[in-house]
Design an enzyme around this catalytic site. Structure first.
Site, PDB file in Angstrom:
ATOM      1  N   HIS A 359       0.943  43.149 -21.958  1.00 13.57           N
ATOM      2  CA  HIS A 359       1.111  41.963 -22.802  1.00 13.57           C
ATOM      3  C   HIS A 359       1.061  40.646 -22.031  1.00 13.57           C
ATOM      4  O   HIS A 359       1.270  39.585 -22.629  1.00 13.57           O
ATOM      5  CB  HIS A 359       2.450  42.031 -23.541  1.00 13.57           C
ATOM      6  N   LYS A 542       7.902  29.127 -31.272  1.00 14.15           N
ATOM      7  CA  LYS A 542       7.641  30.264 -30.401  1.00 14.15           C
ATOM      8  C   LYS A 542       8.621  30.213 -29.238  1.00 14.15           C
ATOM      9  O   LYS A 542       9.340  29.225 -29.074  1.00 14.15           O
ATOM     10  CB  LYS A 542       6.204  30.258 -29.873  1.00 14.15           C
ATOM     11  N   ARG A 543       8.657  31.265 -28.459  1.00 15.19           N
ATOM     12  CA  ARG A 543       9.514  31.286 -27.276  1.00 15.19           C
ATOM     13  C   ARG A 543       9.202  30.082 -26.391  1.00 15.19           C
ATOM     14  O   ARG A 543       8.049  29.691 -26.234  1.00 15.19           O
ATOM     15  CB  ARG A 543       9.271  32.597 -26.518  1.00 15.19           C
ATOM     16  N   LYS A 548       3.357  27.869 -22.635  1.00 16.48           N
ATOM     17  CA  LYS A 548       3.086  27.634 -24.057  1.00 16.48           C
ATOM     18  C   LYS A 548       2.967  26.150 -24.376  1.00 16.48           C
ATOM     19  O   LYS A 548       2.550  25.765 -25.458  1.00 16.48           O
ATOM     20  CB  LYS A 548       4.173  28.298 -24.905  1.00 16.48           C
ATOM     21  N   THR A 649       0.901  36.130 -31.794  1.00 18.02           N
ATOM     22  CA  THR A 649       0.869  36.614 -33.175  1.00 18.02           C
ATOM     23  C   THR A 649       1.276  35.506 -34.140  1.00 18.02           C
ATOM     24  O   THR A 649       0.925  35.555 -35.317  1.00 18.02           O
ATOM     25  CB  THR A 649       1.796  37.830 -33.367  1.00 18.02           C
ATOM     26  N   LYS A 653       0.022  34.463 -38.117  1.00 21.42           N
ATOM     27  CA  LYS A 653       0.892  34.239 -39.280  1.00 21.42           C
ATOM     28  C   LYS A 653       0.576  32.900 -39.942  1.00 21.42           C
ATOM     29  O   LYS A 653       0.515  32.789 -41.174  1.00 21.42           O
ATOM     30  CB  LYS A 653       2.352  34.294 -38.853  1.00 21.42           C
TER      31      LYS A 653
END
Length: 803
Positions: A359, A542-543, A548, A649, A653
């Site tokens: 991942h 998100k985390r 990110k 993911t 969504k």
């Protein structure tokens, strides 16, 4: 009764009334909300039990091959609504309960999100469990029953505060304890070598610390499949619950010490591993649940009367990221030491049973354990890993061994162990898999061509469309004339035929506004901030991690603030929503949360901007509030540095709910771009090869700081007193002032490109063209259904047959 529907409603009411009476001695008017919730949950669970027992019996009678999905996380969310939707009885229960004066929607909020996961890894596992059950494929999800999950996030004065997530405070109405299926897990001790009566060299573990693994099973109900699979989560217990000798001597704390030490294993998800005690606990957790699972798998296999030599024909084990990789050595131990197999036969079985999903390419997430730690805690496991390593390296050159060996540089490298043993290894997007093949695991790819494959992630439409966005789901069903699309997502592609249907587009716009009104109310209730539902809802949830690039988003908001206050620019009303948890030991991530909160204080209070810009940080982001946030989004921020996000993911969504993506060519954004074309997604920034090239030649942030006045303004504002809070050091981080160490995710390099596409998106928002692009995103999101992902896994790896 006038009809079957009325009869079913009355049966539900009588069942709930009976539960209230027998379990709580209450009537609906006397019961608390918690008691009402538990009574309804028990009634729903009773219905699921029939499917669950039937599926288990069929799997054993037919001797179906079963998947054991090993994951340290399962981010399940709440169960009540999802189970009612799977049973297709949500409306039935809602009407029946209304007859008792019970509001089902309010009752749902009583349930706490299960504290079994944190981010995308756990949510993916949850989506896969849903798809496996809905497709009728036999599977058991295996993880840990954490007492306190990760943590409950509070934001106090702009700072993240971690509170215990006591999700089991009122029990879990969906789980069944299975004390009759406990297994012993052994830690420490020493390995005894001896020769048995046949002259075979044998091994046993002596003087070990014993921990009991107690399983709790939760049914996972499939949609329209008549199948319920199992989520099995293990809780740690001590064999000696209480020492009366110590207690009698007045040593009261010591009397319970062994129990406390054992139960620590399943206390918390991801204990802080910045110290040795945390590292040891993480390794204990990983071995604990994998050992218990594999012991159960072997016991079940033998209970069905099957020979252990045929295990690979009846069991598949998927290792979800490197956390459960220790399972490889544990199954070898069980086959060698308990089943008395020879090495070659045991290794052949392991290689055919195990497959591994990678991942991440982030080095810190590719787990490496110090050899001394593994050898001390798991001496027999360490011996087996060293033997795997010796045999694997015997045919390699010294240079290959440095790159590929499971044991090297005084470390056990878990990803390499998986590559050396598993029959298949998969990436989770096309770009990610290419990086695995060409860079991270290039030597393995040359040695084992075809072993590394791609299976792009997916999300369940049951949770993220049917449950999270019922109005949109209703519009789709009404347009298609059926709800069969829920288990056949490709059928929604025909929605593109509605592009010129004004009535359909008007309905789509109305649904989006209703969802924005719902989120606006949530923000008002939880943040005390009033936002304009007609503004652009621009969302990044998100985390929290540097790669990110929530930081890039925050810098751009500061740019808009200065553009309005210094340049007099006119912008459309814009609401920026963030939600993210930072790991407790991750200082920079927590500082970025503080920065976002400081920017929120600035723009939300300034009379020049407060009617145009709003910034909201939603605390304790999780599955349940995501179901409110995601359907309301106009813009989805997916802005990681190219080549760093394996898949994502959240992007899927948002797309499925009609948001337009602002993103880099990273992870599954690449496949989204291929499906959507340039015109239906806002792509910016460097591509992965450019990132690699700039990293090799040297990233100089000062160049962008000097050349772009916008960048100078926002970076200087971090340290000149414009913002409250301890955020000044972020300027040094961005410019390389911290000992020459500059932001490795190169926010300043991509800032100009990012600002340009954000301006383009702002101009387009509110137009008919925007609505059409939103519809195209929904129609083409079918590809990112987890049903498609699971079908690919099954075809390429597992080879399961339907129940």
């Amino acid at each position: 009764m006038d009809n079957k529907y009325d009869y079913e409603q009355e049966a539900i009411r009588q069942c709930v009334l009976g539960k209230l009476k027998r379990h709580f001695g209450r009537t609906p008017s006397e019961a608390t909300q918690l008691q009402l919730y538990k009574a309804v949950a028990m009634a729903v669970r009773d219905e699921i039990m029939e499917y669950w027992q039937s599926a288990s019996r069929r799997a054993e009678q037919n001797k179906n091959k079963v998947l054991y999905y090993l994951s340290l996380e399962f981010l399940m969310g709440r169960f009540l609504a999802s189970n009612l939707i799977a049973l297709e009885k949500y409306d039935l229960y809602s009407s029946a309960l209304a007859g008792l004066g019970i509001d089902l929607a309010k009752l749902e909020t009583v349930e706490q999100d299960a504290g079994l996961g944190n981010g995308g890894l756990g949510r993916l596992a949850a989506c896969f469990m849903d798809s496996l059950a809905s497709m009728g494929l036999p599977a058991i999800g295996c993880g840990i029953r954490y007492d306190f999950g990760l943590f409950r996030q509070k934001i106090v004065d702009g700072q993240q505060i971690e509170m215990p997530d006591n999700w089991l405070e009122n029990g879990c109405s969906w789980e069944i304890a299975r004390p009759e299926e406990q297994f012993e897990v052994l830690f420490y001790g020493n390995v005894r070598e001896y020769t048995d009566e046949t002259g075979r060299l044998c091994h046993s573990i002596e003087n070990a610390n014993k921990v009991l693994a107690m399983p709790y099973d939760i049914p996972i109900m499939g949609f329209r499949s008549g199948t319920a699979n199992t989520l099995r989560i293990w809780s740690a217990r001590s064999p000696q619950y209480f020492d009366m000798t110590y207690f009698g001597q007045g040593e009261y704390i010591r009397a319970s010490a062994e129990r406390e030490l054992a139960e620590t294993i399943s206390r918390v998800l991801y204990p802080n591993d910045s110290h040795n005690a945390g590292k040891s606990l993480r390794l204990q957790q990983q071995y604990f649940f994998t050992s218990a699972t594999l012991q159960y798998m072997l016991a079940r296999h033998k209970r069905m009367g099957l020979p252990v030599s045929a295990l690979a024909d009846y069991a598949a084990v998927q290792i979800n990221d490197t956390h459960p990789a220790i399972a490889i050595a544990e199954l070898m131990r069980l086959l060698l030491d308990q089943e008395r197999m020879g090495w070659d036969e045991a290794f052949d079985i392991c290689s055919r049973v195990f497959s591994y999903t990678n991942h991440t390419i982030m080095s810190e997430a590719l787990e490496k354990w110090p050899c001394y730690l593994v050898e001390n805690m798991l001496p027999r496991i360490y011996m087996i890993i060293c033997e795997i390593n010796r045999r694997f390296c015997s045919g390699l050159s010294p240079q290959q061994c440095q790159e590929m060996a499971p044991v090297a540089f005084s470390q056990v490298r878990m990803a390499n162990l998986c590559l050396a043993v598993c029959h298949k290894v998969n990436g989770v997007s096309e770009l990610h898999t290419k990086i695995l093949r060409d860079n991270l695991f290039a030597d393995f790819n040359r040695l084992y061509p075809g072993k590394i494959i791609s299976v792009t992630n997916g999300i369940t439409p049951r949770r993220w469309l049917l449950q999270a966005n019922p109005e949109l789901a209703g519009l789709i069903s009404g347009t298609l004339g059926t709800a069969d699309w829920v288990n056949d997502m490709q059928s929604i592609a025909v929605l593109e035929q509605q592009l010129d249907n004004d009535g359909f587009l008007d309905s789509l716009a109305k649904i989006k506004r209703n969802n924005k009104l719902r989120l606006a109310e949530y923000i008002k209730q939880n943040n005390g901030i009033i936002v304009d539902p007609d503004s652009i809802f621009d969302i990044q949830v998100k985390r929290l991690h540097e790669y990110k690039r929530q930081l890039l988003n925050a810098l751009h908001i500061l740019h808009l603030y200065f553009d309005i206050t210094q340049n007099g620019a006119v912008h459309k009303s814009h609401t920026f929503v963030f939600g993210a948890k930072a790991s407790p030991g991750y200082v920079r991530a927590k500082q970025i949360i503080s920065l976002i909160c400081s920017i929120a204080d600035l723009v939300n209070s300034d009379p020049r901007t407060r009617d145009v810009l709003k910034v909201v940080f939603i605390e304790n982001y999780g599955v349940s509030n995501a179901q409110v946030i995601i359907p309301a989004s106009d813009i989805s921020q997916q802005i990681s540095l190219a080549g760093k996000e394996a898949s994502g993911t959240g992007n899927m969504k948002f797309m499925m709910n009609g948001a337009l993506t602002v993103g880099t060519m990273d992870g599954a954004n690449v496949e989204m771009h291929r499906l959507l074309g340039d015109e239906n997604i806002f792509i910016f920034g460097m591509r992965a090869p450019e990132v690699i090239g700039l990293q090799a030649s040297g990233y100089n942030p000062q160049q962008y700081y000097q050349d772009d006045i916008r960048i100078r303004n926002v970076v200087d504002a971090l340290a000149d007193g414009t913002l409250k809070g301890n955020v000044a050091s972020i300027k040094d981080y961005l410019l390389g002032g911290e000992g020459g160490y500059a932001d490795p995710y190169m926010c300043l390099k991509d800032f100009g490109s990012y600002a340009a596409v954000m301006e383009e998106a702002e101009k387009l928002f509110g137009s008919r063209e925007w609505l059409k692009k939103s519809l195209i995103n929904i129609a083409r999101s079918w590809y990112f259904s987890s049903d498609r992902s699971i079908a690919e896994y099954n075809e390429k790896i597992w080879k399961l047959t339907q129940l």
